[in-house]
Write a protein that holds these residues in place. Structure first.
Motif, short mmCIF file in Angstrom:
data_model
loop_
_atom_site.label_atom_id
_atom_site.label_comp_id
_atom_site.label_asym_id
_atom_site.label_seq_id
_atom_site.Cartn_x
_atom_site.Cartn_y
_atom_site.Cartn_z
N GLU A 21 -10.35 32.65 -12.13
CA GLU A 21 -10.95 32.16 -10.89
C GLU A 21 -10.64 30.68 -10.67
O GLU A 21 -10.45 30.24 -9.53
CB GLU A 21 -12.46 32.38 -10.93
CG GLU A 21 -12.87 33.80 -10.63
CD GLU A 21 -12.57 34.19 -9.20
OE1 GLU A 21 -13.28 33.74 -8.28
OE2 GLU A 21 -11.58 34.93 -8.99
N ILE A 22 -10.60 29.91 -11.74
CA ILE A 22 -10.27 28.48 -11.61
C ILE A 22 -8.85 28.32 -11.08
O ILE A 22 -8.59 27.51 -10.18
CB ILE A 22 -10.44 27.78 -12.98
CG1 ILE A 22 -11.92 27.71 -13.35
CG2 ILE A 22 -9.85 26.37 -12.93
CD1 ILE A 22 -12.18 27.15 -14.74
N VAL A 23 -7.90 29.10 -11.62
CA VAL A 23 -6.52 29.02 -11.16
C VAL A 23 -6.40 29.46 -9.71
O VAL A 23 -5.76 28.80 -8.88
CB VAL A 23 -5.61 29.87 -12.07
CG1 VAL A 23 -4.20 29.95 -11.50
CG2 VAL A 23 -5.57 29.29 -13.48
N ARG A 24 -7.03 30.59 -9.40
CA ARG A 24 -6.95 31.10 -8.02
C ARG A 24 -7.57 30.11 -7.03
O ARG A 24 -7.01 29.86 -5.95
CB ARG A 24 -7.67 32.44 -7.92
CG ARG A 24 -7.54 33.14 -6.58
CD ARG A 24 -8.50 34.29 -6.45
NE ARG A 24 -9.88 33.83 -6.54
CZ ARG A 24 -10.54 33.29 -5.52
NH1 ARG A 24 -9.95 33.14 -4.34
NH2 ARG A 24 -11.79 32.89 -5.68
N GLY A 25 -8.71 29.52 -7.38
CA GLY A 25 -9.34 28.56 -6.48
C GLY A 25 -8.52 27.29 -6.33
O GLY A 25 -8.45 26.73 -5.23
N ALA A 26 -7.91 26.81 -7.42
CA ALA A 26 -7.12 25.59 -7.34
C ALA A 26 -5.87 25.79 -6.48
O ALA A 26 -5.52 24.93 -5.67
CB ALA A 26 -6.73 25.12 -8.74
N GLN A 68 0.27 20.15 -9.16
CA GLN A 68 -0.75 19.52 -8.34
C GLN A 68 -2.14 20.12 -8.60
O GLN A 68 -3.15 19.50 -8.28
CB GLN A 68 -0.41 19.68 -6.86
CG GLN A 68 0.88 18.97 -6.46
CD GLN A 68 1.16 19.11 -4.98
OE1 GLN A 68 0.53 18.46 -4.15
NE2 GLN A 68 2.10 19.95 -4.63
N CYS A 69 -2.17 21.32 -9.16
CA CYS A 69 -3.45 21.96 -9.44
C CYS A 69 -4.10 21.48 -10.73
O CYS A 69 -5.27 21.76 -10.97
CB CYS A 69 -3.27 23.48 -9.52
SG CYS A 69 -2.91 24.28 -7.94
N LEU A 70 -3.35 20.77 -11.56
CA LEU A 70 -3.89 20.35 -12.86
C LEU A 70 -5.15 19.51 -12.70
O LEU A 70 -6.15 19.73 -13.40
CB LEU A 70 -2.83 19.58 -13.64
CG LEU A 70 -1.65 20.39 -14.17
CD1 LEU A 70 -0.68 19.50 -14.90
CD2 LEU A 70 -2.15 21.50 -15.09
#
Length: 289
Positions: free
Chosen positions: A172-177, A207-209
């Protein structure tokens, strides 16, 4: 007629939408964590309160609660370090699996996307203790491969049990970022003939890091505090050793609050700086704007 043979001038600035996230020189150094005087007084006061209450209940010829903690300090700290080891391994395994599951949840393939969504929702909304029991009792205690018996200890099963909810939350963190980035990033990459894989790994994920790091750190503190549940399924971690120390000291009731208070203090000292660092990163990256 004079022909101008000079090379065309390079653009003054590269395309800003294609710049991956990089920390500038002043940002590479994270500010030191500072515990205020109020924090220190609170920690000392809590320790004195627990020790004073236990000392009042102890007998005349019995070792005080503080003395018991000092006596068994190396053993208790070895259990606490084992909790940290379980949390680190669970977080590493869950992060790797969660990144893959998160990328699958935004895939162009509809079946893959639906499967990833189902796995994420299932493990994200299941109780952690139930997943821990599931891993402990469903995974064999040993494997036989080509006639070689490979043991599978309980603490490895606990790592897998904690890694399952980490995987779902990391997805979920990856998908949201990825979803929080403006669509212009994808459009600019497509105009420059980047493939979807190149766009994802060279432009989007870098850029999501900064968007994923603070919630990832919060998730790690939750995993660290949840590792005490491993004592329920027989893993020898800090709470298990506290129960053994309490039994070795004759089962004195005055030792319960100091011993478990010491465990609480250890987890607080370890997790609270992570929480402070998370807040600093959120302010540094302006994630609330």
């Amino acid at each position: 007629m004079i022909r101008d043979t000079s090379a065309p001038a390079a653009p003054a600035h590269p395309l800003p939408v294609l710049l991956p996230f990089r920390l500038t020189a002043p940002q590479r150094r994270f500010p030191p964590l500072r515990l205020t005087l109020l924090h220190a007084l609170g920690i000392v006061g809590l320790g004195l309160l627990i020790a004073g209450g236990a000392h009042a209940q102890a007998g005349v010829n019995q070792l005080s609660a503080f003395g018991v903690i000092i006596k068994w300090f190396p053993l208790l700290m070895s259990g606490f370090l084992f909790n940290i080891l379980i949390s680190v391994l669970s977080m590493a395994l869950g992060t790797v699996a969660g990144v893959g599951l998160g990328l699958a949840s935004i895939s162009l393939s509809t079946p893959l996307r639906r499967i990833a969504w189902g796995l994420t929702q299932f493990f994200r909304n299941a109780p952690w203790l139930v997943l821990l029991f599931f891993a402990m009792f469903m995974i064999p205690f040993e494997f036989r491969i080509f006639g070689v018996t490979i043991p599978f200890p309980d603490w490895v099963k606990a790592v897998i049990g904690f890694a399952l909810p980490v995987m779902a939350n990391m997805s979920e963190i990856v998908r949201g970022a990825v979803g929080s980035l403006p669509s212009g990033q994808w459009e600019a990459a497509e105009s420059l003939a980047f493939s979807r894989r190149q766009t994802m790994w060279m432009i989007i994920l870098p850029q999501c890091l900064k968007r994923m790091l603070p919630p990832w750190m919060n998730l790690y503190t939750l995993v660290t505090m949840a590792t005490v549940q491993a004592s329920i399924v027989g893993v020898t971690e800090m709470l298990t050793l506290i129960a053994q120390v309490h039994a070795a000291e004759g089962g004195r009731p005055d030792l319960l609050a100091p011993l478990y208070g010491f465990a609480m203090l250890c987890f607080f000292i370890y997790c609270y700086p992570i929480e402070l660092w998370t807040r600093r990163l959120e302010r540094r990256f302006h994630l609330h704007q």
